[in-house]
Scaffold this active site. Sequence first.
Site, short mmCIF file in Angstrom:
data_model
loop_
_atom_site.label_atom_id
_atom_site.label_comp_id
_atom_site.label_asym_id
_atom_site.label_seq_id
_atom_site.Cartn_x
_atom_site.Cartn_y
_atom_site.Cartn_z
N TYR A 53 1.06 16.02 -4.67
CA TYR A 53 2.30 15.28 -4.44
C TYR A 53 3.36 16.24 -3.89
CZ TYR A 53 0.39 11.30 -7.05
OH TYR A 53 -0.37 10.24 -7.49
N SER A 208 0.66 2.08 -7.70
CA SER A 208 1.36 1.11 -6.86
C SER A 208 1.42 -0.26 -7.53
CB SER A 208 0.68 0.99 -5.48
OG SER A 208 1.50 0.34 -4.56
N LEU A 210 3.73 -2.32 -8.16
CA LEU A 210 4.69 -3.31 -7.68
C LEU A 210 4.34 -3.85 -6.30
CD1 LEU A 210 8.00 -1.65 -8.94
CD2 LEU A 210 6.75 -3.57 -9.95
N GLY A 211 3.10 -3.68 -5.88
CA GLY A 211 2.67 -4.21 -4.59
C GLY A 211 2.91 -5.72 -4.50
N SER A 216 14.22 -5.29 -3.77
CA SER A 216 15.51 -5.83 -3.35
C SER A 216 16.51 -5.93 -4.48
CB SER A 216 15.32 -7.20 -2.70
OG SER A 216 14.76 -8.12 -3.63
#
Length: 297
Positions: A53, A208, A210-211, A216
């Site tokens: 990373y 991941s 929150l795919g 927003s």
Amino acid sequence: MRHRTIGELKVSAIGLGAMPLSIEGRPDERRAVATVHAALDAGITLIDTADSYHWHAGERGHNERLVARALRSYGGDTSGVLVATKGGRGRPGDGSWTVNGTPEHLRRAAEESAGRLGVEAIGLYQLHKPDPGVPWADSVGALRDLVDAGTIRAAGISNVTTGQIREAHAILGDALVSVQNQYSPAVRDSEPELRLSERLGLAFLPWSPLGGITRSALDGPSGPLSAGTAFHRVAAARGVSPQQVALAWLLARSPAMVPVPGASRPASVQDSARAAELDLDEGESALLDEAADRLSR
């Protein structure tokens, strides 16, 4: 903060994915450290990192060093924090990813990660991705050797199939404690791996997570919060973010589930942490299941 288990360890039900703090578009170090501190303040005791990373060439271990500095500078007790790192991938600095699962590389990488993290033994060391050029048993055998040598306390595997989970479990036994595959409302290809992890008593750390759910609500909505998916509508009714709803939905999917959403701002990680306390009712769960089915088609 509610808790889940990884092996014999109790960890926060929501972890921090530290990758955004070191890759392309990363924040400055002051904000990055503040994000880790905000996670700890919120009761998060699982931080997910990797030696790969980083952004530029020659920065291997950037995220591990950053996490270590943040933990050292935190004013509270960090003895209960599990830092889970990974090895077996690389980043040349041009945005691409490489893979190296040779036993020699993994042993050296784990020793170097322990040094960067400033620990005698890594709490959880995960094989980042199977190397198609190396027999799976050889890569997993290196994890077995690392456990036996005391370099790592427990092992995990990532981006794997059910067959690879079974083979790794046969080699590692109780030393294998986790599986980390992609899983979210929009990507549910790893449902079989999740269910197998449940049966074997392994934690499932979706990357991941929150795919399909935009950020927003946190980064300036472009329209009404109720617009979009059922996750947004439930969020509007509850007065929370759609990210919280998505993470709560994941937690409800399985007792093995321990999401590690990424964050690069204190507000984001604090919002994610609150998902551990969000209980969905039957009607909301059914509505979100239907929405996830549509997203993942």
